[in-house]
Design an enzyme around this catalytic site. Sequence first.
Site, short mmCIF file in Angstrom:
data_model
loop_
_atom_site.label_atom_id
_atom_site.label_comp_id
_atom_site.label_asym_id
_atom_site.label_seq_id
_atom_site.Cartn_x
_atom_site.Cartn_y
_atom_site.Cartn_z
N LYS A 1 -66.00 67.45 -58.92
CA LYS A 1 -66.21 67.16 -57.50
C LYS A 1 -66.81 68.34 -56.74
CE LYS A 1 -63.03 63.44 -56.41
NZ LYS A 1 -61.99 63.00 -55.46
N HIS B 1 -53.65 63.01 -45.12
CA HIS B 1 -52.81 63.33 -46.29
C HIS B 1 -51.44 63.81 -45.82
CE1 HIS B 1 -56.84 64.42 -48.35
NE2 HIS B 1 -56.44 63.27 -48.88
N SER C 1 -61.68 63.81 -46.90
CA SER C 1 -62.01 65.23 -47.12
C SER C 1 -63.52 65.44 -47.15
CB SER C 1 -61.39 65.71 -48.43
OG SER C 1 -59.99 65.67 -48.36
N ARG D 1 -56.68 53.99 -47.40
CA ARG D 1 -57.22 54.05 -46.04
C ARG D 1 -57.98 52.77 -45.70
NH1 ARG D 1 -61.43 57.83 -46.10
NH2 ARG D 1 -61.49 57.35 -48.30
#
Length: 160
Positions: A42, A18, A129, A91
Amino acid sequence: MVKKVIYPGTFDPLTNGHLDLIMRAAKIFSEIVLAIAANPSKNPLFNLEERVKLATQATQHLSNVTVMGFSDLLVDFARRQHTNLLIRGIRISSDFESEMQLMRINCHLMPNLENIFLFSNESLSYLSSSLIKEVALHGGNVQSFLPPNIAKAVMDRLYP
């Protein structure tokens, strides 16, 4: 450099991938708003206030980056910021599919919204993450994946 742009995400935690994208975008755009979504579905490791603080510390060397939290629709946040530009990181190929889906619904809600896709640096493309949290949860060393202040915060949270 042109325009103000929003880089939205949950950033739980903000990774070196990031940060690389933020630094690259900071060379292109006059102002970057790192928009951190509350996103309680999340089940984040850090609450919104903590993520904003950690990201602010990690980006303090970038004078044209502002970190802000938000808990409403991204398009409403964009309107309040008086911009219609979003940057999104890609990505891997599956990122593109999910980002396209998000782009389409956001553009339906805000027809003048523009999305700019930036591909991750190849050397950082494996970082996510959730994967980093999994490594940390199992006692793995995550220092090379995260800015130093965030790596410390992750380990302090998981192993107080």
